[in-house]
Design a protein around this motif. Sequence first.
Motif, PDB file in Angstrom:
ATOM      1  N   VAL A   1       0.588  -1.257  -0.055  1.00 24.15           N
ATOM      2  CA  VAL A   1       0.005  -0.114   0.003  1.00 24.15           C
ATOM      3  C   VAL A   1       0.633   1.281   0.049  1.00 24.15           C
ATOM      4  CG1 VAL A   1      -1.525   1.343   1.307  1.00 24.15           C
ATOM      5  CG2 VAL A   1      -1.797  -1.078   0.758  1.00 24.15           C
ATOM      6  N   GLY A   2       1.925   1.226   0.876  1.00 26.68           N
ATOM      7  CA  GLY A   2       2.587   2.509   1.133  1.00 26.68           C
ATOM      8  C   GLY A   2       3.536   2.840   0.136  1.00 26.68           C
ATOM      9  N   LEU A   3       4.392   1.912  -0.664  1.00 25.59           N
ATOM     10  CA  LEU A   3       5.153   1.809  -1.446  1.00 25.59           C
ATOM     11  C   LEU A   3       4.899   1.688  -2.964  1.00 25.59           C
ATOM     12  CD1 LEU A   3       8.613   0.506   0.256  1.00 25.59           C
ATOM     13  CD2 LEU A   3       8.102   2.879  -0.170  1.00 25.59           C
ATOM     14  N   ALA A   4       4.323   0.397  -3.349  1.00 26.69           N
ATOM     15  CA  ALA A   4       4.060   0.234  -4.500  1.00 26.69           C
ATOM     16  C   ALA A   4       2.736   0.980  -4.962  1.00 26.69           C
ATOM     17  CB  ALA A   4       3.569  -1.382  -4.325  1.00 26.69           C
ATOM     18  N   PHE A   5       1.569   1.197  -3.951  1.00 28.98           N
ATOM     19  CA  PHE A   5       0.378   1.718  -4.689  1.00 28.98           C
ATOM     20  C   PHE A   5       0.508   3.362  -4.554  1.00 28.98           C
ATOM     21  CE2 PHE A   5      -3.708   3.425  -3.518  1.00 28.98           C
ATOM     22  CZ  PHE A   5      -4.608   3.354  -4.871  1.00 28.98           C
ATOM     23  N   LEU A   6       0.637   3.609  -3.345  1.00 31.97           N
ATOM     24  CA  LEU A   6       0.702   5.206  -3.094  1.00 31.97           C
ATOM     25  C   LEU A   6       2.058   5.691  -3.760  1.00 31.97           C
ATOM     26  CD1 LEU A   6      -0.310   5.623   0.501  1.00 31.97           C
ATOM     27  CD2 LEU A   6      -1.839   5.803  -1.488  1.00 31.97           C
ATOM     28  N   GLY A   7       3.217   5.232  -3.740  1.00 28.38           N
ATOM     29  CA  GLY A   7       4.492   5.394  -4.211  1.00 28.38           C
ATOM     30  C   GLY A   7       4.447   5.215  -5.607  1.00 28.38           C
ATOM     31  N   GLY A   8       4.614   3.827  -6.090  1.00 23.85           N
ATOM     32  CA  GLY A   8       4.693   3.617  -7.462  1.00 23.85           C
ATOM     33  C   GLY A   8       3.642   3.853  -8.350  1.00 23.85           C
ATOM     34  N   TYR A   9       2.373   3.717  -8.247  1.00 22.55           N
ATOM     35  CA  TYR A   9       1.351   3.830  -9.012  1.00 22.55           C
ATOM     36  C   TYR A   9       0.798   5.282  -8.901  1.00 22.55           C
ATOM     37  CZ  TYR A   9      -2.984   3.249 -11.249  1.00 22.55           C
ATOM     38  OH  TYR A   9      -4.115   3.390 -12.383  1.00 22.55           O
ATOM     39  N   GLY A  10       1.366   6.167  -7.614  1.00 20.30           N
ATOM     40  CA  GLY A  10       0.889   7.692  -7.965  1.00 20.30           C
ATOM     41  C   GLY A  10       2.155   8.091  -8.660  1.00 20.30           C
ATOM     42  N   MET A  11       3.537   7.659  -8.547  1.00 24.86           N
ATOM     43  CA  MET A  11       4.353   8.296  -9.528  1.00 24.86           C
ATOM     44  C   MET A  11       4.124   7.951 -10.945  1.00 24.86           C
ATOM     45  SD  MET A  11       6.649  10.110  -7.838  1.00 24.86           S
ATOM     46  CE  MET A  11       5.192  10.716  -7.041  1.00 24.86           C
TER      47      MET A  11
END
Length: 307
Positions: free
Chosen positions: A220-230
């Motif tokens: 959630v923190g890195l892959a979704f919010l971070g990775g997908y957000g970027m």
Amino acid sequence: MRTSLPRHLAPALLVVMWSSGFVGATFAAPVAPAITTLLWRYVVAAPLMLLIVLVLRRRYGQRYLRREAVLGILGQAGYLYGVFRAVEAGLPAGTAALLASLQPALVAVVLSGFGQRGGRRQAAGLAVGFVGVALAVGPDAVAGTGSEGALWALAGMLSLSAAAVLGDLWPAPDEEHDVLDSLAVQGVVALAFFTVVAFAGGQAAPPADRSFWLAVVWLVGLAFLGGYGMYLYVLRTRGPVAVSTWLYLTPAVSAAWAWAMFGERLPLLTVVGFAVSLAGVLVTRPSGARNEHTKDPGRSREPATAP
């Protein structure tokens, strides 16, 4: 100047955070089926995003919701389901990475049919980047390839490609929305999709294991919010071909994550492949960001999707 630094750092953050999904999947794999992990990733992420947009009093019209729902099904649900089913079918990670690296060329070819020309420089960069991926994944790219797994991986790649192209060609409503809004709406759509799939397969219940919840928090923190957000931000500011091309670097960076987190071997050929892929990305990269996106990323056309 305030927007210049984030825009320049975003591609690097995209590569690092998108690749972090490998770590979360590795944490969860011994204790839970892939579909269970995907479901609970969105059980946590979607309500969190909904809470944020409710506090901020965001409002969405029906046209916006329809558009983002389609992009969420293609870019999140379709892509992730295809990739995870490919891995469960026994497709080697190197093969999956190589098949996924067909995406930039496919996106460029499709968009060229709509009048968006890339030229010889773009074609050369895409070719160099693909060679770099082949070097980075090494012998795994041709070992043990099963037709079922390959088809699932191709389906996931096509789904993400379709989202990138459609998000670029489908005009967004004249509303002020940004990456936060896309994450919220698409996250809810992905939650609905994986809820149906998980319950249909009897794989909705989470395991009573701390490593599973560590994986969910990581995803959630890195892959979704971070990775997908970027991914959404780079897509918004640089365009679908550019964001797809940066993903050339993720196989090698995923190997670096595995080396740092799990002590796996980091072959020299992977490092060489990363360097070659980076050269391809830099060759493909246009001299400037997209004109309609650089002035005000928050008001540009809504992007399509990622991990």
